[in-house]
Design an enzyme around this catalytic site. Structure first.
Site, PDB file in Angstrom:
ATOM      1  N   SER A 106       0.791  -1.106  -0.018  1.00  0.00           N
ATOM      2  CA  SER A 106       0.069  -0.027  -0.042  1.00  0.00           C
ATOM      3  C   SER A 106       0.657   1.079   0.031  1.00  0.00           C
ATOM      4  CB  SER A 106      -0.851   0.181   1.413  1.00  0.00           C
ATOM      5  OG  SER A 106      -0.222  -0.271   2.229  1.00  0.00           O
ATOM      6  N   HIS A 127      -2.259  -3.177  -5.708  1.00  0.00           N
ATOM      7  CA  HIS A 127      -2.774  -2.632  -4.601  1.00  0.00           C
ATOM      8  C   HIS A 127      -4.278  -2.715  -4.264  1.00  0.00           C
ATOM      9  CE1 HIS A 127      -3.402   0.817  -1.515  1.00  0.00           C
ATOM     10  NE2 HIS A 127      -3.640  -0.083  -0.767  1.00  0.00           N
ATOM     11  N   GLU A 139      -5.126  -0.262  -7.438  1.00  0.00           N
ATOM     12  CA  GLU A 139      -4.159   0.217  -8.173  1.00  0.00           C
ATOM     13  C   GLU A 139      -3.192  -0.610  -8.446  1.00  0.00           C
ATOM     14  OE1 GLU A 139      -3.697   4.491  -5.662  1.00  0.00           O
ATOM     15  OE2 GLU A 139      -2.828   2.852  -4.592  1.00  0.00           O
ATOM     16  N   ASN A 177      -3.106   6.266  -0.824  1.00  0.00           N
ATOM     17  CA  ASN A 177      -2.464   6.630   0.379  1.00  0.00           C
ATOM     18  C   ASN A 177      -1.579   7.967   0.571  1.00  0.00           C
ATOM     19  OD1 ASN A 177      -3.540   4.532   2.019  1.00  0.00           O
ATOM     20  ND2 ASN A 177      -2.390   2.982   0.949  1.00  0.00           N
TER      21      ASN A 177
END
Length: 271
Positions: A106, A127, A139, A177
């Site tokens: 992540s 991800h 992702e 993130n």
């Protein structure tokens, strides 16, 4: 995360082998997947027959050699750089040259993980977002040396799972993130400074900005240890104070108050 990926893949017809660190973890993983399927049956999303068909596609164990014939592998251990590097190196040594290898990281730069293998150009970031059976986004992370055909293969895999893949360049935190971690940390800092109670901050974000849940509920869902580790990893890369874990977050992690999974985080949860 690994259990969620396994559940969705099995529901989509893939033959899935799940490898855990020990027998207890394998049993717990199987129970989590079964419980996830039971929830979908209870909500009328799948039938009991669909549940059994998915379970028949799944095998749980502890022997990494059992994935030596796999066509596609998703590494999904927690965000520990050295653990991920060691595991990817072991996978690299036992699978064939055409096997697709993805890391469900992540925040960790993919080049660091790919560099632990003999095929860095073949390792792809994939991800998933939590909970995997519900969240649509994946992702797909590429480095400057990623093989385009491997990127395309993981895009196709994500679509096969009913997900929406977005191809992202390899930067710490990627897109999701990179943006959400400072948001969560800023909320915690505001609470620390006495700006407002955490319940009020959550309510402002829910009612004022139409978020499904506020930053404290979201942090508890993600896991406070994971939020902490993501922030620390990104701070290590960027040295930007926005990513430095606040003292309150560190205290909760040290107390073992990790969120929903432990029954206590910013909020308290019953069984």
């Amino acid at each position: 995360m690994g259990g969620g990926v396994a559940q969705v893949a099995a529901q989509r017809g893939y033959e899935v082998v799940v490898v855990e660190k020990d027998a207890a973890a394998a049993e717990a993983g199987q129970q989590r997947v079964t419980a996830g399927l039971d929830r979908q049956v209870g909500r009328g999303r799948i039938s009991a027959d669909d549940k059994q068909t998915a379970l028949d596609k799944l095998r749980f164990g502890t022997d990494l050699e059992s994935i030596s014939e796999a066509d596609l592998i998703v590494e999904a251990v927690y965000e520990d750089v050295e653990l991920k590097k060691a595991l990817l190196a072991r996978i690299d040594a036992i699978v064939g040259p055409e096997t697709l290898i993805g890391s469900n990281t992540s925040t960790i730069p993919l080049v660091i993980l790919a560099g632990a293998t003999t095929r860095p150009e073949a390792i792809i970031g994939v991800h998933f977002f939590n909970p995997v059976p519900v969240m649509k986004l994946v992702e797909v992370i590429r480095t400057p040396i990623s093989r385009p055909e491997n990127i395309d293969a993981f895009v196709t895999f994500a679509r096969d799972l009913g997900k929406t893949p977005v191809v992202i360049n390899d930067v710490p935190g990627f897109v999701g993130n990179l943006l959400v971690v400072p948001f969560l940390l800023d909320a915690i800092r505001a609470f620390e400074r006495g700006v407002a109670p955490m319940e009020s901050i959550d309510e402002v974000l829910q009612l004022g900005f139409n978020h499904r849940m506020g930053p404290f509920r979201l942090s508890d869902l993600i896991g406070l240890d994971i939020v902490h580790d993501m922030a620390a990893s990104m701070y290590e890369e960027y040295k930007d104070p926005r990513y430095f874990p606040p003292p309150l977050l560190k205290q909760y992690v040290r107390l073992g108050w990790l969120g929903q999974k432990t029954g206590r985080g910013f909020y308290t949860y019953d069984s």
